[in-house]
Design a protein around this motif. Structure first.
Motif, mmCIF file in Angstrom:
data_model
loop_
_atom_site.group_PDB
_atom_site.id
_atom_site.type_symbol
_atom_site.label_atom_id
_atom_site.label_comp_id
_atom_site.label_asym_id
_atom_site.label_seq_id
_atom_site.Cartn_x
_atom_site.Cartn_y
_atom_site.Cartn_z
ATOM 1 N N THR A 1 6.918 -6.452 -4.514
ATOM 2 C CA THR A 1 7.970 -5.846 -5.342
ATOM 3 C C THR A 1 7.693 -4.363 -5.552
ATOM 4 O O THR A 1 6.554 -3.904 -5.430
ATOM 5 C CB THR A 1 8.070 -6.545 -6.707
ATOM 6 O OG1 THR A 1 6.808 -6.419 -7.370
ATOM 7 C CG2 THR A 1 8.436 -8.007 -6.552
ATOM 8 N N SER A 2 8.749 -3.630 -5.866
ATOM 9 C CA SER A 2 8.646 -2.196 -6.090
ATOM 10 C C SER A 2 9.664 -1.780 -7.138
ATOM 11 O O SER A 2 10.709 -2.413 -7.281
ATOM 12 C CB SER A 2 8.929 -1.446 -4.783
ATOM 13 O OG SER A 2 9.057 -0.062 -5.025
ATOM 14 N N PHE B 1 13.985 1.415 1.828
ATOM 15 C CA PHE B 1 14.258 1.136 3.239
ATOM 16 C C PHE B 1 14.206 2.430 4.057
ATOM 17 O O PHE B 1 13.625 2.470 5.136
ATOM 18 C CB PHE B 1 15.625 0.454 3.397
ATOM 19 C CG PHE B 1 15.904 -0.020 4.796
ATOM 20 C CD1 PHE B 1 15.345 -1.198 5.266
ATOM 21 C CD2 PHE B 1 16.718 0.712 5.647
ATOM 22 C CE1 PHE B 1 15.594 -1.647 6.566
ATOM 23 C CE2 PHE B 1 16.979 0.272 6.937
ATOM 24 C CZ PHE B 1 16.411 -0.911 7.401
ATOM 25 N N LYS B 2 14.793 3.475 3.521
ATOM 26 C CA LYS B 2 14.787 4.765 4.222
ATOM 27 C C LYS B 2 13.353 5.244 4.432
ATOM 28 O O LYS B 2 12.981 5.638 5.531
ATOM 29 C CB LYS B 2 15.597 5.804 3.449
ATOM 30 C CG LYS B 2 15.725 7.131 4.193
ATOM 31 C CD LYS B 2 16.697 8.058 3.512
ATOM 32 C CE LYS B 2 17.000 9.350 4.220
ATOM 33 N NZ LYS B 2 16.057 9.899 5.132
ATOM 34 N N ALA B 3 12.532 5.168 3.404
ATOM 35 C CA ALA B 3 11.153 5.652 3.502
ATOM 36 C C ALA B 3 10.280 4.716 4.339
ATOM 37 O O ALA B 3 9.565 5.162 5.240
ATOM 38 C CB ALA B 3 10.559 5.798 2.100
ATOM 39 N N PHE B 4 10.343 3.412 4.053
ATOM 40 C CA PHE B 4 9.422 2.440 4.667
ATOM 41 C C PHE B 4 9.808 2.082 6.098
ATOM 42 O O PHE B 4 8.957 1.706 6.893
ATOM 43 C CB PHE B 4 9.354 1.173 3.799
ATOM 44 C CG PHE B 4 8.234 0.249 4.151
ATOM 45 C CD1 PHE B 4 6.912 0.634 3.988
ATOM 46 C CD2 PHE B 4 8.487 -1.019 4.648
ATOM 47 C CE1 PHE B 4 5.868 -0.215 4.310
ATOM 48 C CE2 PHE B 4 7.451 -1.886 4.973
ATOM 49 C CZ PHE B 4 6.136 -1.478 4.803
ATOM 50 N N VAL B 5 11.098 2.229 6.435
ATOM 51 C CA VAL B 5 11.553 1.860 7.784
ATOM 52 C C VAL B 5 12.070 3.080 8.549
ATOM 53 O O VAL B 5 11.518 3.453 9.580
ATOM 54 C CB VAL B 5 12.632 0.749 7.730
ATOM 55 C CG1 VAL B 5 13.192 0.466 9.107
ATOM 56 C CG2 VAL B 5 12.060 -0.519 7.107
ATOM 57 N N LEU B 6 13.130 3.708 8.053
ATOM 58 C CA LEU B 6 13.799 4.763 8.819
ATOM 59 C C LEU B 6 12.949 6.029 8.980
ATOM 60 O O LEU B 6 12.980 6.658 10.033
ATOM 61 C CB LEU B 6 15.149 5.105 8.178
ATOM 62 C CG LEU B 6 16.141 3.935 8.062
ATOM 63 C CD1 LEU B 6 17.418 4.393 7.367
ATOM 64 C CD2 LEU B 6 16.443 3.335 9.431
ATOM 65 N N ASP B 7 12.222 6.426 7.943
ATOM 66 C CA ASP B 7 11.401 7.636 8.005
ATOM 67 C C ASP B 7 9.916 7.337 8.221
ATOM 68 O O ASP B 7 9.090 8.245 8.183
ATOM 69 C CB ASP B 7 11.556 8.455 6.717
ATOM 70 C CG ASP B 7 12.960 9.007 6.532
ATOM 71 O OD1 ASP B 7 13.740 9.006 7.510
ATOM 72 O OD2 ASP B 7 13.276 9.448 5.408
ATOM 73 N N LYS C 1 2.819 -0.242 -0.848
ATOM 74 C CA LYS C 1 2.482 0.334 -2.161
ATOM 75 C C LYS C 1 2.187 1.831 -2.052
ATOM 76 O O LYS C 1 2.483 2.593 -2.971
ATOM 77 C CB LYS C 1 1.292 -0.414 -2.787
ATOM 78 C CG LYS C 1 1.685 -1.800 -3.294
ATOM 79 C CD LYS C 1 2.759 -1.695 -4.357
ATOM 80 C CE LYS C 1 3.153 -2.996 -4.985
ATOM 81 N NZ LYS C 1 4.216 -2.844 -5.984
ATOM 82 N N ALA C 2 1.620 2.277 -0.921
ATOM 83 C CA ALA C 2 1.365 3.709 -0.721
ATOM 84 C C ALA C 2 2.682 4.475 -0.589
ATOM 85 O O ALA C 2 2.825 5.575 -1.130
ATOM 86 C CB ALA C 2 0.494 3.923 0.515
ATOM 87 N N VAL C 3 3.654 3.888 0.105
ATOM 88 C CA VAL C 3 4.973 4.517 0.218
ATOM 89 C C VAL C 3 5.629 4.568 -1.157
ATOM 90 O O VAL C 3 6.199 5.591 -1.554
ATOM 91 C CB VAL C 3 5.862 3.777 1.252
ATOM 92 C CG1 VAL C 3 7.306 4.263 1.180
ATOM 93 C CG2 VAL C 3 5.308 3.953 2.660
ATOM 94 N N GLU C 4 5.518 3.486 -1.927
ATOM 95 C CA GLU C 4 6.071 3.460 -3.281
ATOM 96 C C GLU C 4 5.435 4.567 -4.136
ATOM 97 O O GLU C 4 6.150 5.314 -4.822
ATOM 98 C CB GLU C 4 5.820 2.100 -3.937
ATOM 99 C CG GLU C 4 6.279 2.050 -5.381
ATOM 100 C CD GLU C 4 5.878 0.765 -6.095
ATOM 101 O OE1 GLU C 4 6.729 0.214 -6.798
ATOM 102 O OE2 GLU C 4 4.722 0.318 -5.943
ATOM 103 N N ALA C 5 4.122 4.689 -4.096
ATOM 104 C CA ALA C 5 3.424 5.714 -4.878
ATOM 105 C C ALA C 5 3.876 7.122 -4.472
ATOM 106 O O ALA C 5 4.074 7.994 -5.322
ATOM 107 C CB ALA C 5 1.907 5.565 -4.717
#
Length: 159
Positions: free
Chosen positions: A11-12, A20-26, A146-150
């Motif tokens: 969860t985030s 999605f943009k950060a974790f997948v597209l970018d 979690k690193a992308v979330e941070a």
């Protein structure tokens, strides 16, 4: 060949579209920036990022593996789903034909997101995958999420 399937959920507090943009597209540019010890670089060998695209992922100094080739199997930007397979590389450890992943990011009741990931390990012959190997993969995937979330929390204008 056997198939071993594992599911994982993270969860985030970040809304689904932004995650999605950060974790997948970018991810090809963002993750080497955020976690250079894990992923050194991502190079598109063929394709435009959509289904059929082949990428070479070079791992960072902190990884036990050198590189893998991964193929994009599906990408649905409206429904926040992404699927890909590791088709070549030392992470297959000689006992795997491939590893396929299906990622779905959906809204959580609090305005954040839930990332569901299904991993399928396609073994060669009667090879077995250890629980330790699976656990390690899950921890790395969760850590990357979690690193992308941070990063997004620390950089609200990113993505």
């Amino acid at each position: 060949m056997g198939v071993i399937t594992y599911d994982m959920e993270v969860t985030s507090s970040i809304p689904p579209a932004k995650m999605f943009k950060a974790f997948v597209l970018d991810a090809d540019h963002l993750i080497p920036k955020i976690l250079p010890q894990a992923i050194k670089s991502v190079e598109v060998l063929q394709g435009d990022g959509g289904p059929g695209t082949i990428k070479l992922i070079t791992f960072g100094e902190g990884s036990q593996f050198k590189s893998v080739k991964h193929k994009v199997d599906g990408l649905d930007k409206e429904n926040f789903t992404y699927s890909y397979s590791i088709i070549e590389g030392d992470a297959l450890t000689g006992s795997l034909e491939s590893i396929s992943y299906e990622i779905k990011i959906s809204a959580s009741p609090d305005g954040g997101s839930i990332c569901k990931n299904t991993s399928k390990y396609h073994t060669k012959g009667d090879s077995q995958i250890t629980e330790e190997h699976i656990k390690s993969g899950k921890e790395k995937a969760s850590g990357m999420f979690k690193a992308v979330e941070a990063y997004l929390l620390a950089n609200p204008d990113a993505c």
